[in-house]
Design a protein around this motif. Structure first.
Motif, PDB file in Angstrom:
ATOM      1  N   GLU A  80       0.827  -1.214   0.000  1.00 28.31           N
ATOM      2  CA  GLU A  80       0.000   0.000   0.000  1.00 28.31           C
ATOM      3  C   GLU A  80       0.863   1.266   0.000  1.00 28.31           C
ATOM      4  O   GLU A  80       0.583   2.221  -0.709  1.00 28.31           O
ATOM      5  CB  GLU A  80      -0.924   0.010   1.218  1.00 28.31           C
ATOM      6  N   TRP A  81       1.912   1.255   0.816  1.00 28.45           N
ATOM      7  CA  TRP A  81       2.792   2.419   0.932  1.00 28.45           C
ATOM      8  C   TRP A  81       4.053   2.209   0.111  1.00 28.45           C
ATOM      9  O   TRP A  81       4.681   1.147   0.179  1.00 28.45           O
ATOM     10  CB  TRP A  81       3.181   2.652   2.391  1.00 28.45           C
ATOM     11  N   ARG A  82       4.446   3.224  -0.638  1.00 26.23           N
ATOM     12  CA  ARG A  82       5.777   3.279  -1.243  1.00 26.23           C
ATOM     13  C   ARG A  82       6.727   3.782  -0.163  1.00 26.23           C
ATOM     14  O   ARG A  82       7.087   4.961  -0.105  1.00 26.23           O
ATOM     15  CB  ARG A  82       5.761   4.229  -2.432  1.00 26.23           C
ATOM     16  N   SER A 254      -1.245  10.055  -3.706  1.00 28.18           N
ATOM     17  CA  SER A 254      -1.464   8.689  -4.191  1.00 28.18           C
ATOM     18  C   SER A 254      -0.202   8.086  -4.803  1.00 28.18           C
ATOM     19  O   SER A 254      -0.172   6.898  -5.097  1.00 28.18           O
ATOM     20  CB  SER A 254      -2.603   8.664  -5.217  1.00 28.18           C
ATOM     21  N   ASP A 255       0.849   8.894  -5.002  1.00 26.27           N
ATOM     22  CA  ASP A 255       2.131   8.327  -5.424  1.00 26.27           C
ATOM     23  C   ASP A 255       2.749   7.502  -4.297  1.00 26.27           C
ATOM     24  O   ASP A 255       3.496   6.556  -4.551  1.00 26.27           O
ATOM     25  CB  ASP A 255       3.109   9.439  -5.819  1.00 26.27           C
ATOM     26  N   GLU A 256       2.417   7.890  -3.051  1.00 33.14           N
ATOM     27  CA  GLU A 256       3.011   7.232  -1.889  1.00 33.14           C
ATOM     28  C   GLU A 256       2.086   6.201  -1.252  1.00 33.14           C
ATOM     29  O   GLU A 256       2.539   5.152  -0.784  1.00 33.14           O
ATOM     30  CB  GLU A 256       3.382   8.282  -0.843  1.00 33.14           C
ATOM     31  N   GLN A 257       0.793   6.477  -1.221  1.00 32.62           N
ATOM     32  CA  GLN A 257      -0.178   5.582  -0.582  1.00 32.62           C
ATOM     33  C   GLN A 257      -1.346   5.360  -1.524  1.00 32.62           C
ATOM     34  O   GLN A 257      -2.005   6.311  -1.940  1.00 32.62           O
ATOM     35  CB  GLN A 257      -0.679   6.188   0.741  1.00 32.62           C
ATOM     36  N   ARG A 258      -1.615   4.086  -1.832  1.00 29.45           N
ATOM     37  CA  ARG A 258      -2.720   3.781  -2.728  1.00 29.45           C
ATOM     38  C   ARG A 258      -3.134   2.332  -2.560  1.00 29.45           C
ATOM     39  O   ARG A 258      -2.405   1.511  -2.022  1.00 29.45           O
ATOM     40  CB  ARG A 258      -2.361   4.073  -4.182  1.00 29.45           C
ATOM     41  N   LYS A 259      -4.320   2.034  -3.047  1.00 30.34           N
ATOM     42  CA  LYS A 259      -4.819   0.666  -2.973  1.00 30.34           C
ATOM     43  C   LYS A 259      -4.096  -0.190  -4.003  1.00 30.34           C
ATOM     44  O   LYS A 259      -3.900   0.214  -5.145  1.00 30.34           O
ATOM     45  CB  LYS A 259      -6.318   0.633  -3.239  1.00 30.34           C
ATOM     46  N   THR A 260      -3.700  -1.397  -3.572  1.00 31.07           N
ATOM     47  CA  THR A 260      -3.068  -2.347  -4.484  1.00 31.07           C
ATOM     48  C   THR A 260      -3.711  -3.721  -4.304  1.00 31.07           C
ATOM     49  O   THR A 260      -4.536  -3.939  -3.404  1.00 31.07           O
ATOM     50  CB  THR A 260      -1.549  -2.480  -4.214  1.00 31.07           C
ATOM     51  N   TRP A 262      -2.406  -6.115  -3.037  1.00 33.24           N
ATOM     52  CA  TRP A 262      -1.863  -6.768  -1.854  1.00 33.24           C
ATOM     53  C   TRP A 262      -2.481  -6.262  -0.546  1.00 33.24           C
ATOM     54  O   TRP A 262      -1.992  -6.595   0.531  1.00 33.24           O
ATOM     55  CB  TRP A 262      -0.341  -6.621  -1.821  1.00 33.24           C
ATOM     56  N   ILE A 263      -3.556  -5.464  -0.629  1.00 33.02           N
ATOM     57  CA  ILE A 263      -4.213  -5.042   0.624  1.00 33.02           C
ATOM     58  C   ILE A 263      -5.710  -5.347   0.645  1.00 33.02           C
ATOM     59  O   ILE A 263      -6.276  -5.623   1.686  1.00 33.02           O
ATOM     60  CB  ILE A 263      -3.970  -3.553   0.947  1.00 33.02           C
ATOM     61  N   GLU A 264      -6.383  -5.257  -0.506  1.00 30.25           N
ATOM     62  CA  GLU A 264      -7.821  -5.555  -0.586  1.00 30.25           C
ATOM     63  C   GLU A 264      -8.629  -4.760   0.441  1.00 30.25           C
ATOM     64  O   GLU A 264      -9.498  -5.294   1.130  1.00 30.25           O
ATOM     65  CB  GLU A 264      -8.077  -7.056  -0.410  1.00 30.25           C
ATOM     66  N   SER A 265      -8.321  -3.495   0.577  1.00 31.76           N
ATOM     67  CA  SER A 265      -9.085  -2.621   1.465  1.00 31.76           C
ATOM     68  C   SER A 265      -8.942  -1.199   0.960  1.00 31.76           C
ATOM     69  O   SER A 265      -8.263  -0.938  -0.039  1.00 31.76           O
ATOM     70  CB  SER A 265      -8.582  -2.732   2.911  1.00 31.76           C
ATOM     71  N   GLN A 266      -9.572  -0.257   1.634  1.00 23.72           N
ATOM     72  CA  GLN A 266      -9.519   1.126   1.197  1.00 23.72           C
ATOM     73  C   GLN A 266      -8.147   1.734   1.444  1.00 23.72           C
ATOM     74  O   GLN A 266      -7.360   1.244   2.258  1.00 23.72           O
ATOM     75  CB  GLN A 266     -10.589   1.940   1.934  1.00 23.72           C
ATOM     76  N   SER A 267      -7.867   2.829   0.712  1.00 18.41           N
ATOM     77  CA  SER A 267      -6.614   3.543   0.894  1.00 18.41           C
ATOM     78  C   SER A 267      -6.876   5.035   0.717  1.00 18.41           C
ATOM     79  O   SER A 267      -8.016   5.485   0.812  1.00 18.41           O
ATOM     80  CB  SER A 267      -5.552   3.029  -0.080  1.00 18.41           C
ATOM     81  N   LEU A 268      -5.814   5.796   0.445  1.00 21.18           N
ATOM     82  CA  LEU A 268      -5.885   7.252   0.518  1.00 21.18           C
ATOM     83  C   LEU A 268      -7.049   7.838  -0.271  1.00 21.18           C
ATOM     84  O   LEU A 268      -7.734   8.742   0.221  1.00 21.18           O
ATOM     85  CB  LEU A 268      -4.560   7.861   0.020  1.00 21.18           C
ATOM     86  N   GLU A 269      -7.278   7.358  -1.483  1.00 17.58           N
ATOM     87  CA  GLU A 269      -8.336   7.949  -2.304  1.00 17.58           C
ATOM     88  C   GLU A 269      -9.708   7.845  -1.638  1.00 17.58           C
ATOM     89  O   GLU A 269     -10.590   8.669  -1.898  1.00 17.58           O
ATOM     90  CB  GLU A 269      -8.377   7.274  -3.677  1.00 17.58           C
ATOM     91  N   ASP A 270      -9.881   6.865  -0.773  1.00 20.79           N
ATOM     92  CA  ASP A 270     -11.146   6.689  -0.062  1.00 20.79           C
ATOM     93  C   ASP A 270     -11.210   7.538   1.207  1.00 20.79           C
ATOM     94  O   ASP A 270     -12.283   7.697   1.791  1.00 20.79           O
ATOM     95  CB  ASP A 270     -11.342   5.224   0.318  1.00 20.79           C
TER      96      ASP A 270
END
Length: 297
Positions: A80-82, A254-260, A262-270
């Motif tokens: 999720e995190w770069r 979203s360059d650093e934190q985003r849904k991928t 490998w997480i199957e859950s919400q991320s920054l955009e949400d």
């Protein structure tokens, strides 16, 4: 607190019904000779034959993967995190050669593996998560490092068997309901002259004040205080630190934190207001981090 008793009790966490299958699968992986590249992606390579389907099955059992990225013999874990972005931001400011280093809230150990390129005397991670410990053990099964991973929290630092020259505390402070008390524990874990690299949410402003979210911040329920830099400096001084240096501030994107995958859950955009990305869904200022170096005189 008796650290030995705490360690024994927490070792039982590895037998929890949601963790035991991970440990069993991990224990079945063969030992092979590998080489490690400690670049932006922690990459493993080998001349041995690897059952990639089984390796991916084990790695996906351990989802979600938050910190990374990792490349296991061609299996790319797009976390999720770069985390390399944060590491590379901080890297010019520290030298760990020959030093005792602690990582508080170490997650799966991505930063600790990166620390190895500096040849520190010792690296110890603190994180009370059986899942993250299992992720670390998967990577270290192949890296074969001497990193020590403790299922302990920041509150155990004052009683730990040794003090540290450098402590990294990245993305932890805002999860604590008493930030000054936590900062005091960091001073107690340091050798005299030691330093802490701190990363935490901040808000803009010149006054020594802090945002106190009512229920959540960026959908995170356990965020208690988001200070201005001046308020954060006052906290650090009250905790006993003798210097406070702002290394920089960075808006989370979203360059650093985003849904991928490998997480199957919400991320920054949400977590941001869909109509105004400068605000969280709760209407607070969007996440910005301050990177700080504080020292114990």
């Amino acid at each position: 607190m008796d650290l030995s008793a705490i360690r024994q009790e927490r070792q039982k966490w590895m037998t929890w019904k949601n963790i035991a299958p991970l440990r069993d699968a991990l224990n079945q992986l063969p030992l092979i000779n590998t080489t490690v590249d400690l670049g932006n992606t922690v990459s493993l390579k080998t001349d041995a034959v690897v059952d990639m389907l089984e390796l991916e099955r084990v790695a996906r059992l351990m989802m979600p993967w938050r910190k990374g990225p990792f490349d296991l013999f061609g299996l790319f874990i797009d976390t999720e995190w770069r985390s390399d972005l944060k590491y590379n931001f901080l890297r010019p400011h520290f030298n760990l050669q020959g030093k005792k280093v602690a990582d508080i809230g170490c997650n799966n150990g991505y930063y600790m593996f990166r620390f190895l390129e500096d040849s520190p005397a010792k690296v110890v991670g603190f994180d009370p998560s059986a899942l993250f410990k299992s992720q670390f053990d998967l990577i270290n099964h192949y890296v074969k490092s001497d990193i020590v991973y403790e299922l302990l929290g920041v509150e155990h630092l004052p009683l730990y068997e040794e003090k540290f020259d450098v402590i990294f505390c990245l993305g932890v402070l805002y999860h604590r309901s008493d930030p000054i008390s936590m900062l005091k524990t960091l001073t107690q874990g340091l050798e005299k002259g030691g330093e802490v690299y701190l990363d935490t949410f901040i808000i803009d402003g010149d006054e020594p004040v802090a945002l106190c979210p009512s229920e959540s911040y960026s959908k995170i329920t356990n965020v208690y205080f988001v200070p201005t830099l001046k308020a954060l400096e006052n906290w650090c001084m009250r905790a006993g630190f003798t210097s406070f240096e702002v290394l920089g501030t960075v808006l989370t994107t979203s360059d650093e934190q985003r849904k991928t995958d490998w997480i199957e859950s919400q991320s920054l955009e949400d977590f941001l207001d869909p109509a105004d990305s400068t605000k969280t869904v709760e209407g607070y200022p969007a996440p910005k981090r301050g990177y700080i170096r504080i020292k114990k005189g």
